[in-house]
Scaffold this motif. Structure first.
Motif, PDB file in Angstrom:
ATOM      1  N   UNK A 267       3.538  19.583  12.765  1.00  0.00           N
ATOM      2  CA  UNK A 267       4.322  20.765  12.397  1.00  0.00           C
ATOM      3  C   UNK A 267       3.996  21.982  13.251  1.00  0.00           C
ATOM      4  N   UNK A 268       2.994  21.821  14.140  1.00  0.00           N
ATOM      5  CA  UNK A 268       2.571  22.899  15.023  1.00  0.00           C
ATOM      6  C   UNK A 268       2.114  24.129  14.237  1.00  0.00           C
ATOM      7  N   UNK A 269       1.384  23.868  13.149  1.00  0.00           N
ATOM      8  CA  UNK A 269       0.781  24.917  12.344  1.00  0.00           C
ATOM      9  C   UNK A 269      -0.731  24.762  12.398  1.00  0.00           C
ATOM     10  N   UNK A 270      -1.437  25.848  12.166  1.00  0.00           N
ATOM     11  CA  UNK A 270      -2.891  25.783  12.150  1.00  0.00           C
ATOM     12  C   UNK A 270      -3.352  24.972  10.947  1.00  0.00           C
ATOM     13  N   UNK A 271      -4.462  24.262  11.114  1.00  0.00           N
ATOM     14  CA  UNK A 271      -4.996  23.404  10.062  1.00  0.00           C
ATOM     15  C   UNK A 271      -5.262  24.191   8.786  1.00  0.00           C
ATOM     16  N   UNK A 272      -5.838  25.373   8.898  1.00  0.00           N
ATOM     17  CA  UNK A 272      -6.146  26.167   7.709  1.00  0.00           C
ATOM     18  C   UNK A 272      -4.876  26.553   6.953  1.00  0.00           C
ATOM     19  N   UNK A 273      -3.789  26.808   7.665  1.00  0.00           N
ATOM     20  CA  UNK A 273      -2.513  27.145   7.029  1.00  0.00           C
ATOM     21  C   UNK A 273      -2.013  25.955   6.217  1.00  0.00           C
ATOM     22  N   UNK A 274      -2.089  24.764   6.799  1.00  0.00           N
ATOM     23  CA  UNK A 274      -1.650  23.557   6.098  1.00  0.00           C
ATOM     24  C   UNK A 274      -2.511  23.323   4.859  1.00  0.00           C
ATOM     25  N   UNK A 275      -3.830  23.479   4.995  1.00  0.00           N
ATOM     26  CA  UNK A 275      -4.728  23.300   3.849  1.00  0.00           C
ATOM     27  C   UNK A 275      -4.394  24.288   2.733  1.00  0.00           C
ATOM     28  N   UNK A 276      -4.128  25.535   3.087  1.00  0.00           N
ATOM     29  CA  UNK A 276      -3.768  26.537   2.078  1.00  0.00           C
ATOM     30  C   UNK A 276      -2.453  26.186   1.386  1.00  0.00           C
ATOM     31  N   UNK A 277      -1.478  25.736   2.148  1.00  0.00           N
ATOM     32  CA  UNK A 277      -0.197  25.346   1.560  1.00  0.00           C
ATOM     33  C   UNK A 277      -0.355  24.168   0.606  1.00  0.00           C
ATOM     34  N   UNK A 278      -1.138  23.189   1.004  1.00  0.00           N
ATOM     35  CA  UNK A 278      -1.381  22.038   0.132  1.00  0.00           C
ATOM     36  C   UNK A 278      -2.075  22.492  -1.154  1.00  0.00           C
ATOM     37  N   UNK A 279      -3.080  23.324  -1.017  1.00  0.00           N
ATOM     38  CA  UNK A 279      -3.805  23.820  -2.190  1.00  0.00           C
ATOM     39  C   UNK A 279      -2.878  24.624  -3.113  1.00  0.00           C
ATOM     40  N   UNK A 280      -2.032  25.471  -2.534  1.00  0.00           N
ATOM     41  CA  UNK A 280      -1.142  26.324  -3.325  1.00  0.00           C
ATOM     42  C   UNK A 280      -0.005  25.556  -3.990  1.00  0.00           C
TER      43      UNK A 280
ATOM     44  N   UNK B  73       0.839  -1.203   0.000  1.00  0.00           N
ATOM     45  CA  UNK B  73       0.000   0.000   0.000  1.00  0.00           C
ATOM     46  C   UNK B  73       0.873   1.252   0.000  1.00  0.00           C
ATOM     47  N   UNK B  74       0.336   2.318  -0.555  1.00  0.00           N
ATOM     48  CA  UNK B  74       1.054   3.582  -0.586  1.00  0.00           C
ATOM     49  C   UNK B  74       0.931   4.275   0.777  1.00  0.00           C
ATOM     50  N   UNK B  75       2.046   4.783   1.331  1.00  0.00           N
ATOM     51  CA  UNK B  75       1.969   5.506   2.604  1.00  0.00           C
ATOM     52  C   UNK B  75       1.173   6.794   2.435  1.00  0.00           C
ATOM     53  N   UNK B  76       0.560   7.260   3.518  1.00  0.00           N
ATOM     54  CA  UNK B  76      -0.247   8.473   3.447  1.00  0.00           C
ATOM     55  C   UNK B  76      -0.262   9.172   4.791  1.00  0.00           C
ATOM     56  N   UNK B  77      -0.743  10.413   4.775  1.00  0.00           N
ATOM     57  CA  UNK B  77      -0.973  11.181   5.988  1.00  0.00           C
ATOM     58  C   UNK B  77      -2.189  12.067   5.749  1.00  0.00           C
ATOM     59  N   UNK B  78      -2.554  12.866   6.733  1.00  0.00           N
ATOM     60  CA  UNK B  78      -3.693  13.769   6.586  1.00  0.00           C
ATOM     61  C   UNK B  78      -3.260  15.191   6.919  1.00  0.00           C
ATOM     62  N   UNK B  79      -4.063  16.142   6.492  1.00  0.00           N
ATOM     63  CA  UNK B  79      -3.751  17.534   6.797  1.00  0.00           C
ATOM     64  C   UNK B  79      -3.801  17.798   8.297  1.00  0.00           C
ATOM     65  N   UNK B  80      -4.675  17.110   9.006  1.00  0.00           N
ATOM     66  CA  UNK B  80      -4.759  17.276  10.461  1.00  0.00           C
ATOM     67  C   UNK B  80      -3.493  16.780  11.151  1.00  0.00           C
ATOM     68  N   UNK B  81      -2.958  15.654  10.691  1.00  0.00           N
ATOM     69  CA  UNK B  81      -1.734  15.108  11.284  1.00  0.00           C
ATOM     70  C   UNK B  81      -0.552  16.024  10.985  1.00  0.00           C
ATOM     71  N   UNK B  82      -0.466  16.506   9.753  1.00  0.00           N
ATOM     72  CA  UNK B  82       0.617  17.430   9.398  1.00  0.00           C
ATOM     73  C   UNK B  82       0.523  18.686  10.250  1.00  0.00           C
ATOM     74  N   UNK B  83      -0.674  19.199  10.433  1.00  0.00           N
ATOM     75  CA  UNK B  83      -0.886  20.393  11.250  1.00  0.00           C
ATOM     76  C   UNK B  83      -0.390  20.173  12.677  1.00  0.00           C
ATOM     77  N   UNK B  84      -0.766  19.049  13.249  1.00  0.00           N
ATOM     78  CA  UNK B  84      -0.377  18.753  14.627  1.00  0.00           C
ATOM     79  C   UNK B  84       1.135  18.573  14.758  1.00  0.00           C
TER      80      UNK B  84
END
Length: 66
Positions: free
Chosen positions: A42-55, A29-40
């Protein structure tokens, strides 16, 4: 065996704060993560992580599906 390699690499590069960042359900299987896990981890807000992923979506897709 794979877990031992990952643990050794984590200790070598001092990645102790990133436990649980990437999930793998099986060797084929391919490894994966979620925006919530990355946020936690990296100690960044979830919305910041979502914006970075989108951009940076095209760049990130070079590593796998989003």
């Amino acid at each position: 065996m794979t877990e031992k390699i990952i643990d050794a690499a984590g200790k070598k590069h001092n990645l102790t704060g990133f436990d649980g960042l990437v999930f793998v359900h099986g060797l084929n299987e391919e490894p994966f993560t979620t925006d919530k896990v990355i946020s936690k981890c990296s100690k960044n807000q979830l919305q910041v992580v979502k914006n970075l992923v989108r951009n940076h979506k095209q760049d990130l897709e070079e590593f796998g599906g989003l």
